[in-house]
Design a protein around this motif. Structure first.
Motif, PDB file in Angstrom:
ATOM      1  N   TRP A  53       0.841  -1.200   0.000  1.00 37.16           N
ATOM      2  CA  TRP A  53       0.000   0.000   0.000  1.00 37.16           C
ATOM      3  C   TRP A  53       0.872   1.245   0.000  1.00 37.16           C
ATOM      4  CZ3 TRP A  53      -2.471   2.397   4.889  1.00 37.16           C
ATOM      5  CH2 TRP A  53      -3.265   3.491   4.531  1.00 37.16           C
ATOM      6  N   ASN A  54       0.884   1.937  -1.127  1.00 33.16           N
ATOM      7  CA  ASN A  54       1.473   3.267  -1.197  1.00 33.16           C
ATOM      8  C   ASN A  54       0.313   4.263  -1.111  1.00 33.16           C
ATOM      9  OD1 ASN A  54       4.417   2.942  -1.708  1.00 33.16           O
ATOM     10  ND2 ASN A  54       3.704   1.817  -3.499  1.00 33.16           N
ATOM     11  N   PRO A  55       0.100   4.900   0.062  1.00 33.94           N
ATOM     12  CA  PRO A  55      -1.081   5.742   0.241  1.00 33.94           C
ATOM     13  C   PRO A  55      -1.264   6.768  -0.882  1.00 33.94           C
ATOM     14  CG  PRO A  55       0.019   5.453   2.339  1.00 33.94           C
ATOM     15  CD  PRO A  55       0.922   4.844   1.293  1.00 33.94           C
ATOM     16  N   GLY A  56      -2.486   6.784  -1.419  1.00 33.79           N
ATOM     17  CA  GLY A  56      -2.824   7.721  -2.476  1.00 33.79           C
ATOM     18  C   GLY A  56      -2.364   7.308  -3.854  1.00 33.79           C
ATOM     19  N   LEU A  57      -1.609   6.192  -3.928  1.00 37.51           N
ATOM     20  CA  LEU A  57      -1.050   5.782  -5.216  1.00 37.51           C
ATOM     21  C   LEU A  57      -1.544   4.405  -5.646  1.00 37.51           C
ATOM     22  CD1 LEU A  57       2.630   6.995  -4.685  1.00 37.51           C
ATOM     23  CD2 LEU A  57       0.796   8.188  -5.886  1.00 37.51           C
ATOM     24  N   ASP A  58      -1.327   3.378  -4.824  1.00 38.29           N
ATOM     25  CA  ASP A  58      -1.764   2.035  -5.221  1.00 38.29           C
ATOM     26  C   ASP A  58      -1.929   1.137  -4.002  1.00 38.29           C
ATOM     27  OD1 ASP A  58       0.937   1.101  -4.630  1.00 38.29           O
ATOM     28  OD2 ASP A  58       1.513   1.950  -6.558  1.00 38.29           O
ATOM     29  N   PHE A  59      -2.693   0.067  -4.196  1.00 36.15           N
ATOM     30  CA  PHE A  59      -2.968  -0.929  -3.159  1.00 36.15           C
ATOM     31  C   PHE A  59      -3.022  -2.266  -3.873  1.00 36.15           C
ATOM     32  CE2 PHE A  59      -5.728  -3.298  -0.208  1.00 36.15           C
ATOM     33  CZ  PHE A  59      -5.224  -2.914   1.025  1.00 36.15           C
ATOM     34  N   VAL A  60      -1.924  -3.032  -3.801  1.00 29.26           N
ATOM     35  CA  VAL A  60      -1.774  -4.223  -4.641  1.00 29.26           C
ATOM     36  C   VAL A  60      -1.471  -5.435  -3.760  1.00 29.26           C
ATOM     37  CG1 VAL A  60      -0.592  -5.231  -6.615  1.00 29.26           C
ATOM     38  CG2 VAL A  60      -0.812  -2.741  -6.452  1.00 29.26           C
ATOM     39  N   SER A  61      -2.247  -6.474  -3.897  1.00 28.78           N
ATOM     40  CA  SER A  61      -2.072  -7.680  -3.085  1.00 28.78           C
ATOM     41  C   SER A  61      -1.258  -8.734  -3.834  1.00 28.78           C
ATOM     42  CB  SER A  61      -3.433  -8.250  -2.694  1.00 28.78           C
ATOM     43  OG  SER A  61      -4.169  -8.595  -3.855  1.00 28.78           O
ATOM     44  N   GLY A  62      -0.830  -9.761  -3.070  1.00 28.97           N
ATOM     45  CA  GLY A  62      -0.131 -10.895  -3.662  1.00 28.97           C
ATOM     46  C   GLY A  62       1.218 -10.572  -4.244  1.00 28.97           C
ATOM     47  N   GLN A  63       2.022  -9.780  -3.544  1.00 27.36           N
ATOM     48  CA  GLN A  63       3.323  -9.354  -4.055  1.00 27.36           C
ATOM     49  C   GLN A  63       4.475  -9.920  -3.222  1.00 27.36           C
ATOM     50  OE1 GLN A  63       3.540  -7.149  -6.985  1.00 27.36           O
ATOM     51  NE2 GLN A  63       1.478  -8.071  -6.954  1.00 27.36           N
ATOM     52  N   THR A  64       5.564 -10.203  -3.902  1.00 24.97           N
ATOM     53  CA  THR A  64       6.812 -10.567  -3.228  1.00 24.97           C
ATOM     54  C   THR A  64       7.792  -9.410  -3.362  1.00 24.97           C
ATOM     55  OG1 THR A  64       6.603 -12.954  -3.509  1.00 24.97           O
ATOM     56  CG2 THR A  64       8.829 -12.092  -3.292  1.00 24.97           C
ATOM     57  N   LEU A  65       8.409  -9.064  -2.249  1.00 25.47           N
ATOM     58  CA  LEU A  65       9.324  -7.918  -2.210  1.00 25.47           C
ATOM     59  C   LEU A  65      10.695  -8.400  -1.764  1.00 25.47           C
ATOM     60  CD1 LEU A  65       8.447  -4.441  -0.763  1.00 25.47           C
ATOM     61  CD2 LEU A  65      10.530  -5.566  -0.016  1.00 25.47           C
ATOM     62  N   GLU A  66      11.709  -8.037  -2.519  1.00 26.87           N
ATOM     63  CA  GLU A  66      13.080  -8.447  -2.195  1.00 26.87           C
ATOM     64  C   GLU A  66      13.906  -7.236  -1.780  1.00 26.87           C
ATOM     65  OE1 GLU A  66      14.871 -10.811  -5.262  1.00 26.87           O
ATOM     66  OE2 GLU A  66      12.980 -11.821  -5.741  1.00 26.87           O
ATOM     67  N   ILE A  67      14.692  -7.416  -0.715  1.00 24.93           N
ATOM     68  CA  ILE A  67      15.531  -6.348  -0.165  1.00 24.93           C
ATOM     69  C   ILE A  67      16.969  -6.837  -0.113  1.00 24.93           C
ATOM     70  CG2 ILE A  67      15.994  -4.924   1.871  1.00 24.93           C
ATOM     71  CD1 ILE A  67      13.003  -5.237   2.586  1.00 24.93           C
ATOM     72  N   SER A  68      17.872  -6.035  -0.635  1.00 22.15           N
ATOM     73  CA  SER A  68      19.299  -6.365  -0.581  1.00 22.15           C
ATOM     74  C   SER A  68      20.081  -5.108  -0.207  1.00 22.15           C
ATOM     75  CB  SER A  68      19.783  -6.898  -1.932  1.00 22.15           C
ATOM     76  OG  SER A  68      21.169  -7.185  -1.897  1.00 22.15           O
TER      77      SER A  68
END
Length: 490
Positions: A53-68
């Protein structure tokens, strides 16, 4: 011979007393240092089946997020749950950004650690310091970045630039255009992220500061100088309501603005100001929570401090009345209360005109509690903008766009991994935002349980009898010397 022995005895006793005094003071100094905390290691992460959820921009479910290495490197639809994910199926939103804070001076022992922790507890993952009191602020930033201190990502403007006489302690006096250019260039060489100006700058000095800041590419923010009309500035972030009522009539001498002047603005006056702001690329950072909190100094029984005050040491209550002015008469209190509706109306109209309205608190002002004040300001912004989501968009995406574009304020590939994770959907109630389950700052994962436990440990220390006695006494001595200096200078 007898005198020599007496002298030796005197010197021996004196030396012993000095050593004992030094040892006692050293012991006291280290005793009132805050408890040590275990800081999470920076780690690479894969978070699966998220709703982003990016407030005011998008709300998208079922996502994988990678951090390095503290950076979001990939976002894609989830294929399956990833073993070891800390919060599978959670909701993720960018951490809050406080665009206007002041870091406590180093003489307020341990308070930098305390303030940093309180920001985290309240979901604030980035702050911008708008006028440092000490030149060792970069050292604090390095401690956070290296994992020696728990705290938010920090940006800074360096020392405030002002005219003669400087309005705030520690401000740098700038008296000409050339002086302004040199000072901005020096600030830039010291790695600042912005330039802040104050109300007593002359038009000539402000022009030099503005030209150099624009040339280097540093955001120019602060109080609109009293001698300059809104119509004569460009590419500027105006703080509080400075400059807004004074397109034609002069600003009040010795004050940023008057509430009554804000109340007296006609629709035509407001439209003229908004048109100038749009044409000249002027954004706006009100700090309404700060202005309302000052009423606690005016009448603490009528306007009691917020719940978060219990986390701060007692000496702040001694210090605050001397830091900044506050309404002193019933008429001034009533004007402050009346002006609130006009202030909120202006925020709404500015936003509707396409003007960026940022969110900041002015922490270190009276009863403005780090972290907690952000949620107070969000409530005010929600009232002004008519939407919780718009308020959160201002505190994330809009703030990020002005402070470090593309890097903070949004969950996106290439941005810093400054994220709040929730097990329950936080979208429809502002109160839930402070109840995050995990906070990630620069790839360091903080659990709610651990941060709350750390705050509890800090409460016992900073509200303990020893710390309170030492710091209360120390502040009274400092305040007495300051008042004596003021008397001798006048």
């Amino acid at each position: 011979m007898f005198k020599t022995l007496r002298l030796r005895k005197f010197l021996t006793i004196s030396s012993s007393l000095i050593v004992a005094l030094f040892a006692g003071l050293s012991f006291l100094y280290f005793t009132i240092q805050p408890p040590k905390l275990i800081i999470p290691e920076k780690t690479d992460l894969i978070l699966s089946n998220l709703t982003i959820w990016n407030p005011g921009l998008d709300f998208v479910s079922g996502q994988t997020l990678e951090i390095s290495d503290g950076i979001i490197t990939n976002i894609e639809p989830s294929k399956s749950d990833v073993s070891g994910s800390i919060c599978t199926g959670c909701y993720a939103m960018p951490g809050l950004i406080d665009a206007h804070i002041h870091t406590p001076p180093s003489i307020a022992i341990g308070n930098r650690e305390l303030f940093s922790l309180l920001y985290l507890q309240n979901g604030v993952t980035a702050v911008r310091d708008l006028g440092q009191f000490d030149d060792d602020l970069p050292k604090l930033i390095r401690r956070i970045e290296s994992g020696k201190l728990a705290g938010p990502r920090m940006y800074r403007c360096g020392r405030i630039l002002d005219g003669d006489p400087p309005s705030v302690p520690g401000a740098i006096l700038v008296e000409s255009a050339e002086d302004g250019k040199r000072t901005v260039a020096k600030h830039a060489s010291q790695g600042v992220d912005c330039i802040k100006v104050y109300g007593n700058l002359s038009p000539d000095a402000f022009q030099g500061v503005s030209e150099e800041a624009n040339l280097i590419g540093l955001p120019l923010i602060g109080h609109t100088p009293n001698s300059i009309s809104f119509g004569d500035i460009k590419n500027f972030e105006s703080q509080h309501y400075t400059g807004i009522p004074y397109l034609i009539k002069p600003a009040p001498i010795g004050r940023a603005y008057k509430n009554q002047d804000l109340i007296d603005m006609t629709e035509s006056d407001i439209n003229d100001v908004l048109n100038v702001m749009v044409m000249n690329n002027i954004s706006f950072l009100p700090t309404n929570a700060n202005l309302m909190s000052r009423l606690t100094v005016s009448d603490i029984e009528r306007f009691p401090p917020s719940e978060g005050f219990k986390h701060l040491p007692e000496f702040w209550e001694i210090a605050w009345p001397s830091i900044v002015s506050h309404p002193e008469t019933e008429a001034e209190i009533q004007t402050e209360l009346e002006a609130r509706a006009y202030a909120l109306s202006f925020i709404r109209k500015a936003n509707e005109s396409g003007i960026d309205v940022l969110v900041g608190t002015d922490v270190i002002m009276p009863y403005v509690i780090p972290g907690e004040a952000m949620h107070q300001q969000l409530e005010i912004m929600s009232q002004a903008l008519g939407s919780n989501e718009k308020a959160l968009q201002a505190a994330t995406h809009v703030n990020g766009k002005h402070i470090d574009p593309g890097k903070i304020g949004q969950i996106a590939t290439g941005a810093y991994a400054d994220i709040l994770l929730f097990k329950n959907n936080p979208r429809h109630d502002l109160a839930t935002i402070k109840n995050w389950d995990y906070a990630i700052v620069d790839g360091r994962v903080y659990s709610r349980k651990d941060v709350d436990a750390a705050v509890e440990k800090f409460d016992k220390h900073f509200r303990g009898a020893l710390y309170s006695r030492v710091m209360n006494a120390a502040y009274k001595v400092i305040a007495g010397e300051y008042e004596a200096s003021e008397v001798s200078n006048h």
